[in-house]
Design a protein around this motif. Structure first.
Motif, PDB file in Angstrom:
ATOM      1  N   TYR A 226      -0.571   0.787   4.926  1.00  0.00           N
ATOM      2  CA  TYR A 226      -1.202   1.467   3.855  1.00  0.00           C
ATOM      3  C   TYR A 226      -1.622   0.441   2.777  1.00  0.00           C
ATOM      4  N   SER A 227      -2.853   0.858   2.241  1.00  0.00           N
ATOM      5  CA  SER A 227      -3.450   0.109   1.318  1.00  0.00           C
ATOM      6  C   SER A 227      -3.380   0.249  -0.142  1.00  0.00           C
ATOM      7  N   PHE A 228      -2.442  -0.359  -0.725  1.00  0.00           N
ATOM      8  CA  PHE A 228      -2.388   0.123  -2.233  1.00  0.00           C
ATOM      9  C   PHE A 228      -3.570  -0.417  -3.058  1.00  0.00           C
ATOM     10  N   GLY A 229      -4.312   0.542  -3.712  1.00  0.00           N
ATOM     11  CA  GLY A 229      -5.446  -0.125  -4.757  1.00  0.00           C
ATOM     12  C   GLY A 229      -6.712   0.519  -4.014  1.00  0.00           C
ATOM     13  N   GLU A 230      -6.747   0.922  -2.720  1.00  0.00           N
ATOM     14  CA  GLU A 230      -7.948   1.030  -2.110  1.00  0.00           C
ATOM     15  C   GLU A 230      -8.784   2.481  -2.954  1.00  0.00           C
ATOM     16  N   THR A 231      -8.186   3.260  -3.557  1.00  0.00           N
ATOM     17  CA  THR A 231      -8.538   4.203  -4.162  1.00  0.00           C
ATOM     18  C   THR A 231      -9.004   4.168  -5.517  1.00  0.00           C
ATOM     19  N   ASP A 232      -8.464   2.690  -6.170  1.00  0.00           N
ATOM     20  CA  ASP A 232      -8.766   2.523  -7.579  1.00  0.00           C
ATOM     21  C   ASP A 232     -10.148   1.906  -7.915  1.00  0.00           C
TER      22      ASP A 232
END
Length: 336
Positions: A226-232
């Protein structure tokens, strides 16, 4: 809100970081098209048509390589350019468990985001130290097979260790090419890019079972990522289910194979609007492997059971780490 201009005097390293991301964005958006346009021009309007014929012959001769492990270059993967790209956001690769180099792994990357920048920097380069974190493992990032039809562009992306995401490619990487392969698949695909809104945690996974089948057929252990911040890092135009824009995007996905999100970020010389991503951190968490027994002919019930186990592991990975990376405690991972 007014346009916020970037100051004229900024540290040189920040200019290098901006350049690194700019060239990657240009390659992502235009390298394939540009190589095709130049080839057509040389073929039709110059005396260098023979060069294009040579390139076409090379693509035909080399057509199986993207499905046979590609042609990676450790020199290119270790370019300082990728370190500058990593530092732009920055992007971090976080290890939570060991990977055994005597086994093969099929790693599911989530979410897709607009351009999967965390996936590329973490697994298509050595900027985040993959080889140091996972010794003796070989990362292989899968992408759409259409990329490998573009002259020269195909060889450039293969140098990063990227391969075709076809069934043929998975069969080879998870069996015939030996052990120690960490095959990274962006499971949600291009359609998931339409869910890439800031602070959104919505995955297109319920209908994705093909990667589960391949893992079972070859006994490859599954690893959720899971890549936190990928959609930010970008803001996308509102496209809720049922809207005309979403309907049009879904149709285009069926026709041309990818979803064209309408997005914006910051500019090169301003912080408000442009095509460059915002400087926001991306933290890519590699979860614990899920053991998978080899089963060449799995039943639909067995596939469903492993699929549910994978989803549960992914949700746990999200819940265990969300508070570390700015996600509200009551936020849940949405899987559609």
């Amino acid at each position: 809100m007014g346009l916020e201009l970037a100051p004229l005097r900024i540290p040189f390293h920040r200019r290098l970081e901006t350049f690194a991301v700019l060239q990657w964005w240009f390659c992502f958006m235009f390298l394939g098209i540009l190589s095709t346009v130049i080839s057509l021009y040389l073929l039709l309007f110059t005396s260098y048509y023979w060069l294009v014929l040579l390139l076409a012959g090379w693509i035909f001769y080399d057509r199986h390589t993207p499905c046979r492990g590609g042609r990676r270059s450790d020199w290119i993967r270790r370019w300082r350019l990728w370190v500058h790209m990593r530092n732009y956001f920055p992007i971090n690769l976080i290890k939570t468990a060991e990977l055994d180099p005597e086994k093969n792994y099929l790693m599911g990357f989530h979410p897709h985001g607009i351009m999967s920048m965390g996936a590329f920097v973490s697994f298509g380069t050595e900027a985040c130290g993959f080889s140091e974190k996972f010794p003796a493992m070989r990362p292989l990032l899968l992408t759409l097979g259409g990329w490998f039809n573009f002259p020269l562009a195909r060889d450039y992306i293969m140098s990063a260790g990227m391969c075709d995401c076809s069934r043929e490619s998975l069969d080879y990487l998870l069996s015939d090419s030996g052990k120690g392969n960490a095959v990274v698949l962006v499971v949600g695909g291009a359609i998931e890019s339409l869910e890439a809104h800031p602070h959104a945690h919505r995955l297109y996974l319920n209908r994705r079972r093909g990667f589960i089948v391949k893992a079972m057929e070859h006994g490859a252990h599954l690893v959720p990522i899971y890549s936190f911040g990928e959609t930010d890092v970008y803001e996308q135009m509102a496209n809720p289910e049922g809207s005309f824009l979403r309907w049009l995007q879904a149709k285009l996905t069926k026709w041309i194979g990818f979803a064209p999100p309408l997005y914006h970020g910051r500019g090169i010389f301003n912080y408000s609007v442009g095509f460059m991503p915002f400087r926001k951190p991306i933290n890519t968490i590699v979860g614990e492997p899920i053991p998978v027994e080899k089963n060449p002919t799995p039943t639909s019930e067995e596939i469903q059971a492993l699929h549910e186990k994978y989803k549960a592991a992914l949700i746990k990975l999200f819940d265990d780490n969300k508070s570390k990376y700015g996600v509200e405690a009551d936020r849940r991972l949405s899987i559609i």
